[in-house]
Write an enzyme that holds these catalytic residues in place. Structure first.
Site, PDB file in Angstrom:
ATOM      1  N   SER A  76       0.026   1.305   7.010  1.00 57.88           N
ATOM      2  CA  SER A  76       1.011   2.076   5.992  1.00 57.88           C
ATOM      3  C   SER A  76       0.141   2.469   4.635  1.00 57.88           C
ATOM      4  O   SER A  76       0.653   3.241   3.933  1.00 57.88           O
ATOM      5  CB  SER A  76       1.987   1.066   5.697  1.00 57.88           C
ATOM      6  OG  SER A  76       1.471   0.017   4.978  1.00 57.88           O
ATOM      7  N   LYS A  92       1.627  -2.302  -1.001  1.00 59.27           N
ATOM      8  CA  LYS A  92       1.993  -1.003  -1.177  1.00 59.27           C
ATOM      9  C   LYS A  92       1.515  -0.672  -2.531  1.00 59.27           C
ATOM     10  O   LYS A  92       0.966  -1.383  -3.258  1.00 59.27           O
ATOM     11  CB  LYS A  92       3.493  -0.921  -1.044  1.00 59.27           C
ATOM     12  CG  LYS A  92       4.125  -1.386   0.129  1.00 59.27           C
ATOM     13  CD  LYS A  92       4.152  -0.443   1.164  1.00 59.27           C
ATOM     14  CE  LYS A  92       4.582  -1.323   2.710  1.00 59.27           C
ATOM     15  NZ  LYS A  92       4.464  -0.490   3.784  1.00 59.27           N
TER      16      LYS A  92
END
Length: 261
Positions: free
Chosen positions: A46, A110
């Site tokens: 990701s 993230k």
């Protein structure tokens, strides 16, 4: 003149000295682990290209806050996660590790896209923060392997928020989040997204991250192992390559010491 006999009560046994040394070392290691720096492994794609699957990183747990350890050996501590001291707040562009809001036993990593009060939206894959479209420039196309060692393709862009510049990936084809929002970041929360935008489960899917869930800011890569080394070669060579590779064979030497923007 005869020497006085040595008092055995004042002399520590070798075993006791070793035990005390190990105890002190363990205490220091745990203190560093819970309050200063912690190692994490990147399990998914990701955050490609900023982070690769198989990267091992250090996270500075002193960046934002100091908390009561959330758990020890998988066991939740009463009051664990409670903030003891807040040092600063995350800023847009920070890459941080946090406990997943839906399951705090799982850690995610993230990039911070929005902070308290920011209005976030996506229009045809173009990120917009507080009404300002982030500047984005096409760099190249790239191929990478996902966590299942399947090959994938994407377009690489540089994205600029006016302060930070970093790379993001976009794929061709439909994307459920190519249009999103607007949403306003709540008090004591941040909005996060993965750099591999079409391959990331993030705030667009499950919501915002409470400040109290944040563990620290990513620092640098200290080890990187290619989880697919040999597997892709075997597929291309129709099974002729060996699947057995040592850690040395799998090492990505060029990533060692790579800072995380």
């Amino acid at each position: 003149m005869a020497e006085a006999p040595e008092n055995p009560a004042k002399k520590k046994s070798t075993a006791r000295e070793y035990a005390e040394a190990i105890g002190i070392a363990l205490l220091l290691a745990l203190t560093l682990r819970f309050f200063v720096v912690e190692a994490f492994k990147i399990p998914s794609g990701s955050m490609i290209e900023t982070l690769a699957i198989g990267d091992f990183i250090f996270v500075n747990k002193f960046s934002y806050r100091t908390e009561i350890p959330y758990s020890i050996l998988g066991a939740k501590i009463p009051g664990g996660g409670t903030t003891l001291k807040e040092w600063s707040r995350p800023e847009r562009g920070d890459v941080m590790v946090f406990r997943f809001p839906a399951d705090p036993s799982v850690d995610y990593i993230k990039r911070v896209i929005g902070v308290e009060g920011d209005v976030i939206s996506v229009k045809k894959n173009q990120l917009v923060v507080n009404g300002v479209e982030y500047e984005r420039q096409f760099v190249r196309t790239t191929e990478y392997t996902d966590k299942n060692c399947r090959e994938d393709k994407a377009r690489v862009y540089t994205e600029d928020d006016g302060v930070n510049s970093y790379t993001v990936l976009l794929r061709d084809g439909p994307d459920p989040f190519e249009n999103f929002g607007p949403v306003t970041v709540k008090e004591d929360h941040v909005f996060v997204m993965g750099d591999n935008r079409d391959n990331s489960s993030d705030s667009r899917a499950w919501g915002q991250v409470p400040i109290g869930n944040i563990k620290g800011r990513a620092m640098f890569v200290w080890l990187s192992l290619d989880h697919c080394k040999g597997v892709v070669a075997e597929r291309r060579g129709k099974g002729k390559a060996s699947r057995t590779f040592s850690s040395i064979n799998r090492m990505r030497w060029s990533r060692l010491g790579k800072g995380i923007d």
